[in-house]
Design a protein around this motif. Sequence first.
Motif, PDB file in Angstrom:
ATOM      1  N   THR A 263      -9.536  -6.046  -0.347  1.00  0.00           N
ATOM      2  CA  THR A 263     -10.493  -5.058  -0.066  1.00  0.00           C
ATOM      3  C   THR A 263     -10.722  -3.831  -0.539  1.00  0.00           C
ATOM      4  OG1 THR A 263      -8.685  -4.030   1.623  1.00  0.00           O
ATOM      5  CG2 THR A 263     -10.212  -6.151   2.544  1.00  0.00           C
ATOM      6  N   GLY A 264     -10.968  -4.074  -1.970  1.00  0.00           N
ATOM      7  CA  GLY A 264     -11.425  -2.926  -2.879  1.00  0.00           C
ATOM      8  C   GLY A 264     -10.295  -2.242  -3.267  1.00  0.00           C
TER       9      GLY A 264
ATOM     10  N   GLU B 165      -5.329  -7.547  -5.692  1.00  0.00           N
ATOM     11  CA  GLU B 165      -6.646  -6.847  -5.120  1.00  0.00           C
ATOM     12  C   GLU B 165      -6.808  -7.309  -3.935  1.00  0.00           C
ATOM     13  OE1 GLU B 165      -9.396  -8.117  -8.386  1.00  0.00           O
ATOM     14  OE2 GLU B 165     -10.757  -6.672  -7.610  1.00  0.00           O
TER      15      GLU B 165
ATOM     16  N   TYR C 225       3.286  -0.191   3.560  1.00  0.00           N
ATOM     17  CA  TYR C 225       2.724  -1.245   4.386  1.00  0.00           C
ATOM     18  C   TYR C 225       2.468  -2.402   3.392  1.00  0.00           C
ATOM     19  CZ  TYR C 225       0.205  -3.838   7.788  1.00  0.00           C
ATOM     20  OH  TYR C 225      -0.440  -4.807   8.867  1.00  0.00           O
TER      21      TYR C 225
ATOM     22  N   ARG D  53       3.547  15.052  -6.111  1.00  0.00           N
ATOM     23  CA  ARG D  53       2.033  15.015  -6.194  1.00  0.00           C
ATOM     24  C   ARG D  53       1.246  15.874  -5.372  1.00  0.00           C
ATOM     25  NH1 ARG D  53       1.496   8.958  -6.345  1.00  0.00           N
ATOM     26  NH2 ARG D  53       3.636   8.831  -5.331  1.00  0.00           N
TER      27      ARG D  53
ATOM     28  N   VAL E 127     -13.605  -2.599  -9.872  1.00  0.00           N
ATOM     29  CA  VAL E 127     -14.175  -3.540  -8.861  1.00  0.00           C
ATOM     30  C   VAL E 127     -15.581  -3.651  -8.957  1.00  0.00           C
ATOM     31  CG1 VAL E 127     -14.286  -4.066  -6.179  1.00  0.00           C
ATOM     32  CG2 VAL E 127     -12.082  -3.072  -7.647  1.00  0.00           C
TER      33      VAL E 127
ATOM     34  N   ALA F 174     -13.311  -4.807   5.382  1.00  0.00           N
ATOM     35  CA  ALA F 174     -13.347  -3.528   5.244  1.00  0.00           C
ATOM     36  C   ALA F 174     -14.098  -2.780   6.492  1.00  0.00           C
ATOM     37  CB  ALA F 174     -14.053  -3.125   4.182  1.00  0.00           C
TER      38      ALA F 174
ATOM     39  N   ARG G 106      -6.841  -1.974  -5.584  1.00  0.00           N
ATOM     40  CA  ARG G 106      -6.487  -2.882  -6.783  1.00  0.00           C
ATOM     41  C   ARG G 106      -5.358  -1.970  -7.645  1.00  0.00           C
ATOM     42  NH1 ARG G 106      -9.658  -5.727 -11.211  1.00  0.00           N
ATOM     43  NH2 ARG G 106      -8.683  -5.132 -12.974  1.00  0.00           N
TER      44      ARG G 106
ATOM     45  N   THR H  64      -5.306  -5.326   6.359  1.00  0.00           N
ATOM     46  CA  THR H  64      -5.166  -4.250   5.381  1.00  0.00           C
ATOM     47  C   THR H  64      -4.701  -3.151   5.923  1.00  0.00           C
ATOM     48  OG1 THR H  64      -6.829  -3.100   3.831  1.00  0.00           O
ATOM     49  CG2 THR H  64      -7.930  -3.840   6.070  1.00  0.00           C
ATOM     50  N   SER H  65      -5.008  -2.023   5.252  1.00  0.00           N
ATOM     51  CA  SER H  65      -4.093  -0.414   5.542  1.00  0.00           C
ATOM     52  C   SER H  65      -5.359   0.201   5.311  1.00  0.00           C
ATOM     53  CB  SER H  65      -3.102  -0.368   4.793  1.00  0.00           C
ATOM     54  OG  SER H  65      -2.752   1.080   4.958  1.00  0.00           O
TER      55      SER H  65
ATOM     56  N   MET I 252     -10.686   2.596   1.995  1.00  0.00           N
ATOM     57  CA  MET I 252     -12.026   3.367   1.965  1.00  0.00           C
ATOM     58  C   MET I 252     -12.516   3.517   0.473  1.00  0.00           C
ATOM     59  SD  MET I 252     -14.723   4.170   3.743  1.00  0.00           S
ATOM     60  CE  MET I 252     -14.599   4.204   5.305  1.00  0.00           C
ATOM     61  N   HIS I 253     -11.414   3.832  -0.238  1.00  0.00           N
ATOM     62  CA  HIS I 253     -11.662   4.249  -1.599  1.00  0.00           C
ATOM     63  C   HIS I 253     -11.934   2.697  -2.584  1.00  0.00           C
ATOM     64  CE1 HIS I 253      -9.309   7.335  -0.215  1.00  0.00           C
ATOM     65  NE2 HIS I 253      -9.696   8.231  -1.301  1.00  0.00           N
ATOM     66  N   ILE I 254     -12.902   2.778  -3.349  1.00  0.00           N
ATOM     67  CA  ILE I 254     -13.067   1.706  -4.039  1.00  0.00           C
ATOM     68  C   ILE I 254     -12.420   1.983  -5.321  1.00  0.00           C
ATOM     69  CG2 ILE I 254     -14.808   0.197  -5.287  1.00  0.00           C
ATOM     70  CD1 ILE I 254     -16.948   0.935  -2.827  1.00  0.00           C
ATOM     71  N   SER I 255     -11.762   0.850  -5.831  1.00  0.00           N
ATOM     72  CA  SER I 255     -10.602   1.186  -6.900  1.00  0.00           C
ATOM     73  C   SER I 255     -11.695   0.834  -8.305  1.00  0.00           C
ATOM     74  CB  SER I 255      -9.534   0.014  -6.745  1.00  0.00           C
ATOM     75  OG  SER I 255      -9.034   0.275  -5.778  1.00  0.00           O
ATOM     76  N   TYR I 256     -10.759   1.366  -9.338  1.00  0.00           N
ATOM     77  CA  TYR I 256     -11.093   1.080 -10.701  1.00  0.00           C
ATOM     78  C   TYR I 256     -11.555  -0.354 -10.933  1.00  0.00           C
ATOM     79  CZ  TYR I 256     -10.675   0.935 -15.695  1.00  0.00           C
ATOM     80  OH  TYR I 256     -10.994   0.721 -17.240  1.00  0.00           O
TER      81      TYR I 256
ATOM     82  N   PHE J   6      -2.849  10.304  -6.661  1.00  0.00           N
ATOM     83  CA  PHE J   6      -2.325   9.203  -5.700  1.00  0.00           C
ATOM     84  C   PHE J   6      -2.871   7.921  -6.146  1.00  0.00           C
ATOM     85  CE2 PHE J   6      -2.699  12.557  -1.995  1.00  0.00           C
ATOM     86  CZ  PHE J   6      -1.478  13.032  -2.421  1.00  0.00           C
ATOM     87  N   SER J   7      -3.445   7.875  -7.314  1.00  0.00           N
ATOM     88  CA  SER J   7      -4.204   6.659  -7.609  1.00  0.00           C
ATOM     89  C   SER J   7      -5.132   5.864  -6.794  1.00  0.00           C
ATOM     90  CB  SER J   7      -3.577   5.733  -8.842  1.00  0.00           C
ATOM     91  OG  SER J   7      -2.154   5.716  -8.215  1.00  0.00           O
TER      92      SER J   7
ATOM     93  N   PHE K 202      -7.266  16.086   1.383  1.00  0.00           N
ATOM     94  CA  PHE K 202      -6.445  15.400   0.122  1.00  0.00           C
ATOM     95  C   PHE K 202      -5.289  14.962   0.656  1.00  0.00           C
ATOM     96  CE2 PHE K 202      -2.790  16.541  -2.584  1.00  0.00           C
ATOM     97  CZ  PHE K 202      -3.156  15.824  -3.517  1.00  0.00           C
TER      98      PHE K 202
ATOM     99  N   LEU L 220      -8.819  14.817  -7.014  1.00  0.00           N
ATOM    100  CA  LEU L 220      -7.285  14.991  -7.112  1.00  0.00           C
ATOM    101  C   LEU L 220      -6.595  13.584  -6.619  1.00  0.00           C
ATOM    102  CD1 LEU L 220      -7.069  18.453  -5.611  1.00  0.00           C
ATOM    103  CD2 LEU L 220      -6.729  17.872  -8.025  1.00  0.00           C
TER     104      LEU L 220
ATOM    105  N   LEU M 221      -3.088  10.404   3.231  1.00  0.00           N
ATOM    106  CA  LEU M 221      -1.795   9.781   3.189  1.00  0.00           C
ATOM    107  C   LEU M 221      -1.282   9.137   4.457  1.00  0.00           C
ATOM    108  CD1 LEU M 221      -0.039  12.494   0.670  1.00  0.00           C
ATOM    109  CD2 LEU M 221      -0.565  10.333   0.285  1.00  0.00           C
TER     110      LEU M 221
ATOM    111  N   TYR N  72       0.869  -1.146  -0.109  1.00  0.00           N
ATOM    112  CA  TYR N  72       0.033   0.066   0.055  1.00  0.00           C
ATOM    113  C   TYR N  72       0.720   1.326  -0.001  1.00  0.00           C
ATOM    114  CZ  TYR N  72      -3.802  -3.012   1.489  1.00  0.00           C
ATOM    115  OH  TYR N  72      -4.762  -4.196   1.607  1.00  0.00           O
TER     116      TYR N  72
ATOM    117  N   LEU O  79     -20.185  -2.881  -2.227  1.00  0.00           N
ATOM    118  CA  LEU O  79     -19.265  -4.157  -2.462  1.00  0.00           C
ATOM    119  C   LEU O  79     -20.313  -5.242  -2.500  1.00  0.00           C
ATOM    120  CD1 LEU O  79     -16.163  -3.467  -0.512  1.00  0.00           C
ATOM    121  CD2 LEU O  79     -16.252  -3.645  -2.828  1.00  0.00           C
TER     122      LEU O  79
END
Lengths: 152, 209
Positions: free
Chosen positions: A97-98, A95, A48, A122, B7, B170, A100, B64-65, B1-5, B97-98, B52, B92, B56, A44, B156
């Motif tokens: 927990t959401g 992938e 981590y 950035r 998914v 999550a 990816r 998870t993180s 918390m963000h759901i990725s592209y 930060f993708s 924003f 942003l 970080l 991540y 989800l």
Amino acid sequence: MKAIRIMSLLALVLILCTAFCPLTSAHRVYVREQVKEMQIKAWYGGGYPMAYADVTIYANSTSGEELYLKGKTDKEGMYYFTPKLGVSGYRVVVEATGHRAEKEFDLAGGSQETAELPLYMRILAGFGYLIGLAGIGMIFSARKLKKEYGNK
Amino acid sequence: MHISYGVLSFPVVAVGWCVTLALLAITLRWGTKDRGIAEEIPKVSVMTGAFFVASLVHIPVPPTSVHLILNGLLGVVLGVLAYPALFIGLTLQSLLFSFGGIDALGVNTMNMGVPALIAYGVFRTGCRRGAPMALLGAICGGLAIFASAILMAICLITTGKEFVDVAKVAVASHIPIMIIEAVITGSVVAFLAKVEPEMLPVDKEDERR
């Protein structure tokens, strides 16, 4: 005397044999290099490791992309796999927990790292955008104010 | 918390975008109705900046993180304008930060923005009833994260049954964030109430009455 002649003749034959041997059995030989194990590391932002994340590996050959392997990373976010013989292009999707991430690489050409701005750049860029947006908003509100005062 | 592209399923993405676009229009109009937007811009910009960068700050919660979100704080300080602020911040984040994906932006804004609006509502009604501000802030900070986690879990699970376990993890992994954000939001609100009460949207409206 005779014995020596026979001996030297034999020696000559032997030398000739060894000299001609490779020529006579000259089948065409192929060599193929094989990378035995690939290491995939997933982490991540912040460093981590992505532990126990789902890994899907697609093999990219000339016939197109196909599902090659599925698995999970270990506690350190590492995943190991043996590449398919003769296939050098792979796409790895990790992938969890959401979250990816995706990476495409070629064993022959090495990993193609897309150039990415360092983190602080950035962050600065983000603040730049924000200030820009705030500025645009200010312009609009200033225009509005001007109109209001102009009418009065 | 963000759901990725990539998914989420298409219907979930579509619903997310519809809700986000509708709420953006409503909140922008409502938030700038009685006070001009000029007054709000500096505050919104600063809070968007905080949001924003807060993402970080990572906190490892095996397996998870998770990271700080601060949507409750944005809701409490910005009121309804928290929604557009979160939208800008998330855009942003996804570009730089993708985090999350552009297609999931609608869903992500909904997941974080709606709880921010709820937090604002709770904070306002609580303040009117005369509850202590710091405590209210703390409750709102925690509540917003909780609501976000629940919304994300719903997104989800509606995408696919295979995400049920993921959703559980999550939600569970956001419990520490809930506590941390409750503390942060509570202390920020206490600080603002003491030093700069005009920053809080509630006071202004009460003064006007």
